[in-house]
Design a protein around this motif. Structure first.
Motif, PDB file in Angstrom:
ATOM      1  N   GLN A 278      -1.685   7.617  -4.846  1.00  0.00           N
ATOM      2  CA  GLN A 278      -1.840   6.530  -3.873  1.00  0.00           C
ATOM      3  C   GLN A 278      -2.693   5.394  -4.455  1.00  0.00           C
ATOM      4  O   GLN A 278      -2.349   4.214  -4.323  1.00  0.00           O
TER       5      GLN A 278
ATOM      6  N   THR B 272      -7.694  -2.073   1.805  1.00  0.00           N
ATOM      7  CA  THR B 272      -6.830  -1.748   2.946  1.00  0.00           C
ATOM      8  C   THR B 272      -6.481  -0.260   2.947  1.00  0.00           C
ATOM      9  O   THR B 272      -6.513   0.411   3.989  1.00  0.00           O
ATOM     10  N   LEU B 273      -6.178   0.269   1.766  1.00  0.00           N
ATOM     11  CA  LEU B 273      -5.866   1.697   1.658  1.00  0.00           C
ATOM     12  C   LEU B 273      -7.079   2.548   2.043  1.00  0.00           C
ATOM     13  O   LEU B 273      -6.953   3.508   2.819  1.00  0.00           O
TER      14      LEU B 273
ATOM     15  N   SER C 280      -5.873  -4.951  -1.503  1.00  0.00           N
ATOM     16  CA  SER C 280      -4.926  -3.834  -1.359  1.00  0.00           C
ATOM     17  C   SER C 280      -5.648  -2.491  -1.370  1.00  0.00           C
ATOM     18  O   SER C 280      -5.383  -1.622  -0.523  1.00  0.00           O
TER      19      SER C 280
ATOM     20  N   ASN D 183      -1.466   9.654   4.837  1.00  0.00           N
ATOM     21  CA  ASN D 183      -2.537   9.099   4.000  1.00  0.00           C
ATOM     22  C   ASN D 183      -3.537  10.216   3.714  1.00  0.00           C
ATOM     23  O   ASN D 183      -4.329  10.585   4.585  1.00  0.00           O
TER      24      ASN D 183
ATOM     25  N   VAL E 219       0.863  -1.186   0.000  1.00  0.00           N
ATOM     26  CA  VAL E 219       0.000   0.000   0.000  1.00  0.00           C
ATOM     27  C   VAL E 219       0.899   1.237   0.000  1.00  0.00           C
ATOM     28  O   VAL E 219       1.889   1.300   0.741  1.00  0.00           O
TER      29      VAL E 219
ATOM     30  N   THR F   1      -0.899   1.805  -5.746  1.00  0.00           N
ATOM     31  CA  THR F   1      -1.337   0.631  -4.977  1.00  0.00           C
ATOM     32  C   THR F   1      -1.947  -0.413  -5.909  1.00  0.00           C
ATOM     33  O   THR F   1      -1.682  -1.613  -5.771  1.00  0.00           O
TER      34      THR F   1
ATOM     35  N   TYR G 184       1.778   5.275   0.522  1.00  0.00           N
ATOM     36  CA  TYR G 184       1.464   6.500   1.245  1.00  0.00           C
ATOM     37  C   TYR G 184       2.430   7.601   0.810  1.00  0.00           C
ATOM     38  O   TYR G 184       3.301   7.378  -0.039  1.00  0.00           O
TER      39      TYR G 184
ATOM     40  N   THR H 271       1.783  -4.760   4.513  1.00  0.00           N
ATOM     41  CA  THR H 271       0.954  -5.178   5.641  1.00  0.00           C
ATOM     42  C   THR H 271       1.449  -6.530   6.161  1.00  0.00           C
ATOM     43  O   THR H 271       2.397  -7.112   5.610  1.00  0.00           O
TER      44      THR H 271
END
Length: 227
Positions: free
Chosen positions: A197, A140-141, A137, A156, A99, A201, A101, A125
């Motif tokens: 982002q 999760t972000l 993925s 983030n 992920v 990702t 950031y 992660t």
């Protein structure tokens, strides 16, 4: 001559009687044909009842359908999304997710440059079980509702946004993901950061070299445009 006339009249009378009896004779069978018509009508009635007999076995099979229809409603989210993004027969695996950031003001030192002189930094992660890595993925972000990413110094910019991952597809070297919801960003510099982002990702998860993002059916550039 009189006798002949009488006999002629008597013959006519007898013939009339026979003629009358001939007229009333057939109606007796007529009810029979009427009853046969009713029985013929009854045959279609019997046919629906015969159809009802097969429908009796069908109704038991229909009863499982409501549960089957109800079952997909809770479960469609993960299987459906996985089915859209995952090629058939993709094996299940356990691995960390990547992920991305933002390192504010890093000016590309720690990763691809983005935003207003910032860097994109890949984080991983704990190991996760999946078949389609793109969905987990991105989810999760989007699930991270903290601006600061632990003590890493990373940021983030999507933490206030209300976005949902709908699915994705890989076409050659391009990964396309579909989201719904709204962005909530803190400033102009957050626009390229948020886009980067999501795109990086998605590319890390799919192995693609290009990414496209659609939000509510529109390209992300149109959604984030200030015009």
């Amino acid at each position: 001559m009189t006798g002949c006339r009488l006999s002629a009249f008597s013959i006519l009378g007898v013939c009339a009687l026979f003629a009358l009896s001939g007229c009333f004779g057939p109606p007796a069978p007529a009810p029979t044909s009427g009853s046969s018509t009713l029985s013929a009508t009854a045959t279609p009635v019997a046919t629906p009842s015969a159809t009802a007999n097969p429908s009796a076995p069908i109704s038991p099979s229909i009863e499982p359908i409501p549960p089957a229809t109800a079952a997909p409603s809770p479960a469609p989210t993960s299987p459906a999304a996985t089915g859209e993004t995952t090629p058939a027969g993709l094996p299940q695996q356990v691995a960390p997710l990547t992920v991305y950031y933002v390192a504010i003001g890093d000016n590309g030192t720690s990763g691809p440059i983005t935003g207003c002189g910032d860097s994109l930094v890949a984080t991983t992660t704990a190991p996760v079980r999946f078949t389609d890595q793109v969905g987990p993925s991105i989810r999760t972000l989007l699930a991270n509702k903290n601006r600061a990413v632990g003590l890493s110094g990373l940021v983030n910019v999507l933490y206030q946004s209300n976005l949902t991952y709908l699915g994705g597809e890989l076409d050659g070297s391009t990964i396309t993901i579909y989201l719904s919801g709204q962005f909530m960003l803190s400033g102009v510099c957050d626009i390229p950061r948020a886009k980067a982002q999501l795109e990086f990702t998605a590319m890390a998860a799919s192995g693609a070299t290009n990414a496209r993002v659609f939000v509510n059916g529109r390209p992300i550039d149109d959604v984030l445009s200030l015009k």
